[in-house]
Enzyme design. Sequence first.
Site, short mmCIF file in Angstrom:
data_model
loop_
_atom_site.label_atom_id
_atom_site.label_comp_id
_atom_site.label_asym_id
_atom_site.label_seq_id
_atom_site.Cartn_x
_atom_site.Cartn_y
_atom_site.Cartn_z
N GLY A 60 44.15 32.98 42.09
CA GLY A 60 43.76 32.63 43.37
C GLY A 60 44.15 31.48 44.04
CD GLU A 103 43.38 36.93 34.68
OE1 GLU A 103 43.86 37.45 35.61
OE2 GLU A 103 42.06 36.70 34.72
CG HIS A 115 38.07 37.31 34.86
ND1 HIS A 115 37.52 36.23 35.96
CD2 HIS A 115 39.01 37.77 35.32
CE1 HIS A 115 38.85 36.24 36.63
NE2 HIS A 115 39.51 37.10 36.41
CE LYS A 162 39.73 38.17 40.53
NZ LYS A 162 40.17 36.69 40.46
CB SER A 181 49.24 33.28 41.80
OG SER A 181 48.01 32.72 42.33
CG ASN A 212 39.39 41.83 38.49
OD1 ASN A 212 38.39 42.28 38.97
ND2 ASN A 212 39.35 40.61 37.53
CD GLU A 268 37.23 34.96 39.28
OE1 GLU A 268 36.87 36.13 39.24
OE2 GLU A 268 38.23 34.64 39.74
P1 13P Z 1 44.80 36.37 41.65
O1 13P Z 1 45.67 37.69 41.46
O2 13P Z 1 44.03 36.71 42.68
O3 13P Z 1 45.18 35.27 41.27
O4 13P Z 1 43.47 36.83 40.49
C1 13P Z 1 43.80 36.94 38.94
C2 13P Z 1 42.73 37.49 38.38
O5 13P Z 1 41.72 36.45 38.33
C3 13P Z 1 42.58 38.61 38.01
O6 13P Z 1 41.75 38.91 36.78
#
Ligand code: 13P
Length: 258
Positions: free
Chosen positions: A182, A176, A101, A12, A221, A10, A103
Amino acid sequence: MASKKIIIANWKQNGSLRSLYTLTNQIIRAIKLKKIKHSIAILPPHVYLPMLSKQVLSNKKLKNLSIGVQNVSAFPDGAYTGEVSFEMCKDFGSKYFLVGHSERRQLFSESDALISKKVSRLLSCNKKVVLCVGETLAERNKKLEKKVISKQLTSALSLLSQGSNIKTNNIIVAYEPIWAIGSGKSASNKDIYNTHFFIKKKLATRFKSCKILPKIIYGGSVNNMNSKDILSIEGVDGALVGGASLNAKKFIEICSSI
Ligand code: 13P
């Protein structure tokens, strides 16, 4: 060899025309060199889908590399300014559609109701959905994670009638935990195992008449140092990778770690 996993990048809102083209080429090269045996999907920002899908789809031998998108409209064509439908993405080879997601839920106020509309529209049109679920740190501290995930799952699947002939192999649930995204701190192996087991039980009840249960992947992560351990956990069918998927070396190491 370990069972085949699905590993999804992903990206983003990151990268540029040049950097994502290079990154995709590096992944393609690793697959051609047979460094990667698992199924891989890249999810670029929508605007780069046409260019990158050409790159991916012109390599007919790359059966295990697919492309998808990070978000999709809940609606067909119409007056929905700024939205992109799955039909439009499909024109450019999008195979996977990420929905819900954290976010999108937190920063763009996507509700459970909107997410369930997206899920039902995609599944009823035989498209592959990657449905994200996961708890916040505050919810976890109150030991509410199972309740939260259960509600997210029930709601996301609520518009599908029990008897509908949707294909369960079109569903991937991505666990997740929001506090792990992150943060550099993934959930513990024990927590991942327990939560995946919990999700699997819920899905088995929801789809009791189906032979194939949805796959469950972990995100939060995941990096080249912990991927081997995480992907080896029983019940983990793959990974959803954010930050580390923007680095070709790290992502290829993740994909070839087991
Ligand atoms: P990270 O791997 O940066 O923690 O992000 C995970 C994520 O949100 C994947 O959709």
